[in-house]
Design a protein around this motif. Sequence first.
Motif, PDB file in Angstrom:
ATOM      1  N   ILE A  15      -8.371  -0.122   5.138  1.00 24.76           N
ATOM      2  CA  ILE A  15      -8.491  -0.780   3.869  1.00 24.76           C
ATOM      3  C   ILE A  15      -9.305  -1.955   4.295  1.00 24.76           C
ATOM      4  CG2 ILE A  15      -6.297  -2.297   4.378  1.00 24.76           C
ATOM      5  CD1 ILE A  15      -6.220  -2.672   1.142  1.00 24.76           C
TER       6      ILE A  15
ATOM      7  N   ARG B 174      -5.424   1.879   8.200  1.00 23.49           N
ATOM      8  CA  ARG B 174      -4.959   2.186   6.699  1.00 23.49           C
ATOM      9  C   ARG B 174      -5.848   3.316   6.551  1.00 23.49           C
ATOM     10  NH1 ARG B 174       0.023   1.907   5.040  1.00 23.49           N
ATOM     11  NH2 ARG B 174      -0.720   2.619   3.004  1.00 23.49           N
TER      12      ARG B 174
ATOM     13  N   LEU C 277       0.787  -1.168   0.063  1.00 21.65           N
ATOM     14  CA  LEU C 277       0.191  -0.002   0.208  1.00 21.65           C
ATOM     15  C   LEU C 277       0.750   1.186  -0.007  1.00 21.65           C
ATOM     16  CD1 LEU C 277      -2.769  -0.930   2.299  1.00 21.65           C
ATOM     17  CD2 LEU C 277      -2.985  -1.232   0.007  1.00 21.65           C
TER      18      LEU C 277
ATOM     19  N   ARG D  18      -8.285  -2.494  -2.567  1.00 25.02           N
ATOM     20  CA  ARG D  18      -9.567  -2.162  -1.867  1.00 25.02           C
ATOM     21  C   ARG D  18      -9.639  -3.029  -0.608  1.00 25.02           C
ATOM     22  NH1 ARG D  18     -15.852  -1.108  -3.196  1.00 25.02           N
ATOM     23  NH2 ARG D  18     -16.457  -0.489  -1.263  1.00 25.02           N
TER      24      ARG D  18
END
Length: 418
Positions: free
Chosen positions: A207, A205, A177, A184
């Motif tokens: 996420i 995050r 990331l 996603r």
Amino acid sequence: MFDQLMVRIAGRFVRVEPRRRATALVLGLLADLPKKNCWTLAEHAGDASPDGMQRLLHRAKWDADAVRDDIRAYVIEHLRDDEAVLVVDETGELKKGTTTVGVQRQYTGTAGRIENSQVAVYLVYSAARGHAAIDRALYVPRSWTDDPDRCKAAGVPDGLAFATKPQPAAKMVTRALDAGTPARWVAGDEVYGDNPHLRAALEDRPIGYVLAVSSTHQVTTRAGKFQAKTLVARIPKRAWQRLSAGTGAKGERYYDWAHLDITSPTGRPGHWSLLIRRNRRTGELAFYRCFSPRPVLLSELVRVAGRRWTIEETFQAGKGLTGLDEHQVRRWTSWHRWVTLTMLAAAFLAVTAATECRDHPAPDELIPLTRSEIQHLFAALISPVHDLANRLRWSQWRRRHQARARNSHYRRQTATQP
């Protein structure tokens, strides 16, 4: 495409000789060889001995982690998907002895039981057009990290602390990331779903994740705290929906699915739920703990849960096509270099399959080109035709090496006899 891929990683090598050797090794990994190790790859390359391949994996100066980053960039460039799923899982390789880095008696799904094995955690980029491994971490058991001399003998970095499997998984997701990987979701099995630290790291995050959990996993609802399996009886019949978890070898994989809201353990923003899968024939249940920064439909959670199986396909392709588990190396650096180059070869097959499917759709009477078929076609193109003298040199080399091994074994056997 292959030449462009090798140009991409060329700058990771200090000298031209190891760069050329790496190309020859990857070509060997893509060849139709019954076994893939330094011996067979060197013979395929036309070398007189395996010394050059062994030097590439052990002493040559090049950066395997930088090549790993190049693999990630290559995969994203060709498979980019903003709805992609990052899948984490481990796989094991059965090994003999006790000196190979990370080896001990431990459970491995490869054998389905406790065996002498080496285990590693992988991260797979699973997109609509294909999937490939983009990171790896060797699991080093506590029996190793508590023995500095053993670690030093295998080249393990000084001060490496013991880490459970979810810890390197979290690091790999974070690294992906941070590098701008478009994704996603994160998916994984119970080893990762039952770990609160990994879940918290993903929520930070933030996420989304769909992580399998055990049936005894504790979840909190407005009515209190319960084991996942005890909540099934509270779900009304009308709440179950028949949905596909994706296409399998025998067509769509249909299950009954339901989900219910659970509360955040920390009060942080987001949406949490427990997803339940029921086998329509046997009634077997599976449970998933889910998080998303915003509300999502049940069908979206089911899609992500189904994507977790792509990592199994990645392992199968890596072992069956590019020799992921066939190495005969024992040290830390050599393991990382071998695995990285096998990931490179496997990524080439995955990207080529996706590109061919996009640019040259198969007619109705043919299935799309698979990674396996592309490997066979590519192997036919790169197959070298060595002269008889080279084959005789290799025959003599193998017989000489085997004679030394046999004589050494006889000497040890004699020395231990009373």
